[in-house]
Design an enzyme around this catalytic site. Structure first.
Site, PDB file in Angstrom:
ATOM      1  N   ASN A  30      39.755  45.280  31.726  1.00  0.00           N
ATOM      2  CA  ASN A  30      39.654  44.941  30.373  1.00  0.00           C
ATOM      3  C   ASN A  30      38.137  44.748  29.979  1.00  0.00           C
ATOM      4  OD1 ASN A  30      40.059  43.923  27.718  1.00  0.00           O
ATOM      5  ND2 ASN A  30      40.867  41.901  28.678  1.00  0.00           N
ATOM      6  N   TRP A  31      37.794  45.805  29.198  1.00  0.00           N
ATOM      7  CA  TRP A  31      36.429  45.680  28.951  1.00  0.00           C
ATOM      8  C   TRP A  31      36.008  44.854  27.843  1.00  0.00           C
ATOM      9  CZ3 TRP A  31      33.711  51.247  28.592  1.00  0.00           C
ATOM     10  CH2 TRP A  31      33.781  51.891  29.926  1.00  0.00           C
ATOM     11  N   LYS A  32      37.073  44.186  27.276  1.00  0.00           N
ATOM     12  CA  LYS A  32      37.138  43.261  25.856  1.00  0.00           C
ATOM     13  C   LYS A  32      35.918  43.943  25.062  1.00  0.00           C
ATOM     14  CE  LYS A  32      37.980  39.447  29.083  1.00  0.00           C
ATOM     15  NZ  LYS A  32      37.965  38.218  29.367  1.00  0.00           N
ATOM     16  N   HIS A 116      47.137  38.914  24.935  1.00  0.00           N
ATOM     17  CA  HIS A 116      45.709  38.499  25.759  1.00  0.00           C
ATOM     18  C   HIS A 116      45.665  37.091  25.251  1.00  0.00           C
ATOM     19  CE1 HIS A 116      41.994  37.853  27.337  1.00  0.00           C
ATOM     20  NE2 HIS A 116      42.381  38.619  28.435  1.00  0.00           N
ATOM     21  N   GLU A 186      48.328  35.618  33.251  1.00  0.00           N
ATOM     22  CA  GLU A 186      47.068  35.319  33.284  1.00  0.00           C
ATOM     23  C   GLU A 186      46.956  33.777  32.863  1.00  0.00           C
ATOM     24  OE1 GLU A 186      44.291  38.687  32.632  1.00  0.00           O
ATOM     25  OE2 GLU A 186      44.811  38.117  30.849  1.00  0.00           O
ATOM     26  N   GLY A 192      37.797  34.428  32.155  1.00  0.00           N
ATOM     27  CA  GLY A 192      36.729  34.562  31.590  1.00  0.00           C
ATOM     28  C   GLY A 192      35.685  33.540  32.161  1.00  0.00           C
ATOM     29  N   SER A 234      39.772  35.876  36.730  1.00  0.00           N
ATOM     30  CA  SER A 234      38.604  35.562  37.672  1.00  0.00           C
ATOM     31  C   SER A 234      38.781  36.472  38.926  1.00  0.00           C
ATOM     32  CB  SER A 234      38.576  34.168  37.830  1.00  0.00           C
ATOM     33  OG  SER A 234      38.186  33.509  36.907  1.00  0.00           O
ATOM     34  N   GLY A 254      38.553  41.518  34.099  1.00  0.00           N
ATOM     35  CA  GLY A 254      37.708  41.422  32.796  1.00  0.00           C
ATOM     36  C   GLY A 254      36.190  41.736  33.364  1.00  0.00           C
TER      37      GLY A 254
HETATM   38  P1  PGA Z   1      38.061  38.079  33.844  1.00  0.00           P
HETATM   39  O1  PGA Z   1      38.950  38.238  32.549  1.00  0.00           O
HETATM   40  O2  PGA Z   1      38.340  38.761  35.020  1.00  0.00           O
HETATM   41  O3  PGA Z   1      36.647  37.848  33.282  1.00  0.00           O
HETATM   42  O4  PGA Z   1      38.446  36.342  34.053  1.00  0.00           O
HETATM   43  C1  PGA Z   1      40.517  38.523  32.731  1.00  0.00           C
HETATM   44  C2  PGA Z   1      41.038  38.812  31.291  1.00  0.00           C
HETATM   45  O5  PGA Z   1      40.430  38.409  30.385  1.00  0.00           O
HETATM   46  O6  PGA Z   1      42.012  39.370  31.363  1.00  0.00           O
END
Ligand code: PGA
Length: 270
Positions: A30-32, A116, A186, A192, A234, A254
């Protein structure tokens, strides 16, 4: 009460009955809203294509910002698939600023993340997510349905929270489609740069069993045991294997999906 039922379920499950024979793990990147320019996106994506050639028993699903989905034209490997991070749930009418699903279907999109926590924070409700899932399934795209509580408590409220997300998100969805949905657990507190920590193996196993129980009550055990349940929050090269060993069907990544070295380490870690 929920906790009691779950305790019984966990005790009754002597080992991981999910791991039977060949298994292809889903690695969802997930590149956001990253990276900042096309050159960098191109660079990361080209590295993905190289990684894809070496993959065994894994499949990368690159969920890119809309702007970069045209990179998918470079796809040659059958180990890399494209996904979006959202879906606009209306099809008829004019919608300034939105992307219709018909536009995406022409771009080899096979997957779409919905629900999400960062979208929920922007206002996507369970009802809105339900509309998205319904439209995605009708268009033969696979929804990656994110669920997860904001915080943990000692009396099991977090379980009811996730249950409500599932029940409302799947409202009126044809039973025959359920097996096509990927459920991504999640926990919001694990996602994040503000994350407190990743989930523990036990927390993931508990939730995986709980999700199957909800689905079993709604649709029967055959459908409940056929859906894929993955973990996100994470994920890094040190903890990826813990979740896979806890029978996660895959990982939603992410931050470390944008750093090729870290991403490769995750892929090589199990
Ligand atoms: P992260 O994000 O791996 O940076 O915690 C996961 C996500 O947003 O799905």
């Amino acid at each position: 009460m929920e906790l009691l039922v779950l305790g019984v379920l966990i005790l009754g499950k002597s080992q991981n009955s999910d791991i039977i024979g060949y298994m292809e793990h889903l690695i969802i990147a997930n590149w956001k809203s990253n990276p900042i320019n096309l050159k960098e996106a191109n660079n990361i994506f080209s590295n993905y294509l190289k990684l894809g050639k070496k993959l065994k028993n894994k499949k990368i699903i690159a969920c890119l910002p809309y702007l970069y989905l045209l990179l998918g034209e470079k796809l040659k490997s059958n180990k890399i698939f494209l996904g979006t991070q959202n879906i606009f749930p209306e099809t008829n009418g004019s919608f300034t600023g939105e992307i219709k699903i018909d536009m995406l279907k022409n771009l080899n999109i096979n997957y779409a993340i919905v629900g999400h926590s960062e979208r929920r924070k922007l206002g996507d409700s369970n009802e809105y997510i339900n509309k998205q899932i319904s439209l995605i399934l009708k268009n033969k795209i696979t929804p990656i349905f994110c669920i997860g509580e904001q915080k943990r408590d000692h009396d099991g409220k977090y379980l009811s929270f996730v249950k409500e997300q599932i029940i409302k998100g799947l409202n009126d969805i044809n039973k025959n489609y359920i097996k096509n949905i990927i459920f991504a657990y999640e926990p919001v507190w694990a996602i994040g740069s503000d994350a407190i920590r990743e989930a523990t193996k036990e927390e993931f196993i508990e939730m995986k069993i709980y999700i199957r129980k909800i689905l079993s009550d709604l649709y029967g055990s055959k459908i409940a045991s056929s859906v894929k349940i993955i973990y996100g929050g994470s994920v890094n090269s040190k903890n990826a294997k813990i979740f896979i060993d806890a029978s996660a069907d895959g990982l939603l990544i992410g931050r470390d999906s944008l750093n090729i070295k870290n991403f490769e380490s995750i892929l090589n870690s199990f």
